[in-house]
Design an enzyme around this catalytic site. Structure first.
Site, PDB file in Angstrom:
ATOM      1  CG  ASP A  50      41.493  49.545  36.611  1.00  0.00           C
ATOM      2  OD1 ASP A  50      41.961  49.072  37.678  1.00  0.00           O
ATOM      3  OD2 ASP A  50      40.714  48.903  35.886  1.00  0.00           O
ATOM      4  CG  HIS A 105      38.969  41.058  42.565  1.00  0.00           C
ATOM      5  ND1 HIS A 105      39.044  39.700  42.340  1.00  0.00           N
ATOM      6  CD2 HIS A 105      37.678  41.392  42.320  1.00  0.00           C
ATOM      7  CE1 HIS A 105      37.870  39.236  41.973  1.00  0.00           C
ATOM      8  NE2 HIS A 105      37.016  40.248  41.957  1.00  0.00           N
TER       9      HIS A 105
END
Ligand code: BDR
Ligand code: CA
Length: 322
Positions: free
Chosen positions: A10, A244
């Protein structure tokens, strides 16, 4: 042989950094990019993927995926972390970005996995909706995927339990039902959660060095990360930001940098602990056990954080000099 990868994402600032790492790595063949709502609307996330493909000459297919979770209501895109356009509000030239695959992301995943049985690694760094839709529509793909690597969740190691609620991480709480389906499907999952991604920080000094040394990617990464670094500074008082999504790509390249624990994983899908991820280790028997018949998966619990930072830097700098 290079690892064939479909990257489900995303984009997203750290998603983009991870995508470029996969592209730059000589260990990975980035075959496809499938997009999902989350950090941005599905339209912006897909536009960003196509923009990166064009700007950096990626050969990967891009297929657009889900714009809403399986069961829970869709939350707003996390623009306070990634900017209104999902890329830290850098200028993205207006106009059409071409080259989108006509298939929905989950169909693209099914077709690709079947065309390359046993070869494809799915690396998912957003909500797990596309993967859940794919394995639900065609359960046979579970046995044909080489590995599923997920950035998401938090299991309490190294003091990390959640980043949206005290016990839930963003990608998992964004579609907890999809996450539970992916964790309990009969394919080999490795979770790269906050337990390890929050152990690795890219400081201002690190990004300055990347900006100088990586002629190809450094300036772009510097620009998109200004917004992300401000968010970490403002909300957590950090000098730098967590790594991340790139940690999931690093795991695919150098799994030896991580220690894992093994067991079945479930995701809480309602109540105050919604989005919480729970690993059951060992074979102890209980009168009621919603874990016992589920496949054993792997959760990263420790990381050589300097190794992750070094690998990212080396990969992005090396490619720049070719
Ligand atoms: C995850 O949430 C998103 O903001 C990041 O892209 C990452 O995938 C971390 O919780
Ligand atoms: Ca992401």
């Amino acid at each position: 042989m290079k690892r064939k990868v479909i990257f489900d994402t995303d984009p997203g600032i750290d998603d983009s950094m991870a995508m470029l790492l996969a592209h730059a790595s000589s260990e990975i063949e980035l075959m496809g990019i499938t997009t999902v709502f989350g950090n941005a609307t599905i339209e912006n996330a897909t536009r960003n993927a196509l923009y990166l493909k064009q700007r950096f000459g990626l050969t990967a297919d891009v297929a657009m995926g889900a714009d809403t979770p399986l069961v829970v209501a869709a939350g707003e895109p996390t623009t306070f972390v990634h900017g209104l356009n999902g890329l830290g509000d850098i200028d993205i030239p207006a106009g059409e970005y071409h080259g989108i695959d006509k298939r929905a992301a989950h169909d693209y995943i099914i077709d690709s996995v079947k065309a390359h049985p046993g070869e494809i690694t799915l690396i998912a760094v957003g909500r797990l909706t596309n993967l859940a839709l794919a394995v639900e529509k065609d359960p046979s793909i579970a046995g044909l995927v080489k590995e599923v690597i997920v950035m998401g969740g938090a299991f309490g190691h190294n003091g990390h339990t959640g980043n949206v609620t005290p016990f839930a991480e963003a990608n998992i709480i964004g579609d907890p039902h999809a996450a539970d389906r992916v964790m309990t499907a009969d394919w080999p999952v490795t979770v790269v959660g906050l337990d390890v991604t929050q152990q690795t920080v890219m400081t201002g000094e690190y990004i300055d060095r990347l900006r100088l040394d990586s002629a190809r990617y450094g300036e772009f990464i510097y620009r998109i990360t200004r917004f992300y670094a401000d968010f970490h500074q403002r909300e957590m008082g950090m000098e730098g930001f967590y790594v991340h999504d790139s940690s999931a790509i690093v795991y695919a390249i150098a799994p030896e940098l991580f220690d894992v624990k093994v067991g079945a994983i479930r995701v809480i899908t309602e109540g105050p602990a919604i989005g919480h991820t729970l690993l059951k280790e060992g074979g102890k028997r209980y009168p009621i056990d919603e874990w016992s018949r589920k496949p054993k998966q792997r959760v990263c619990v420790q990381v050589d954080h300097q190794g992750v930072l070094d690998l990212y830097m080396a990969t992005m700098v090396e490619k720049a000099t070719v």
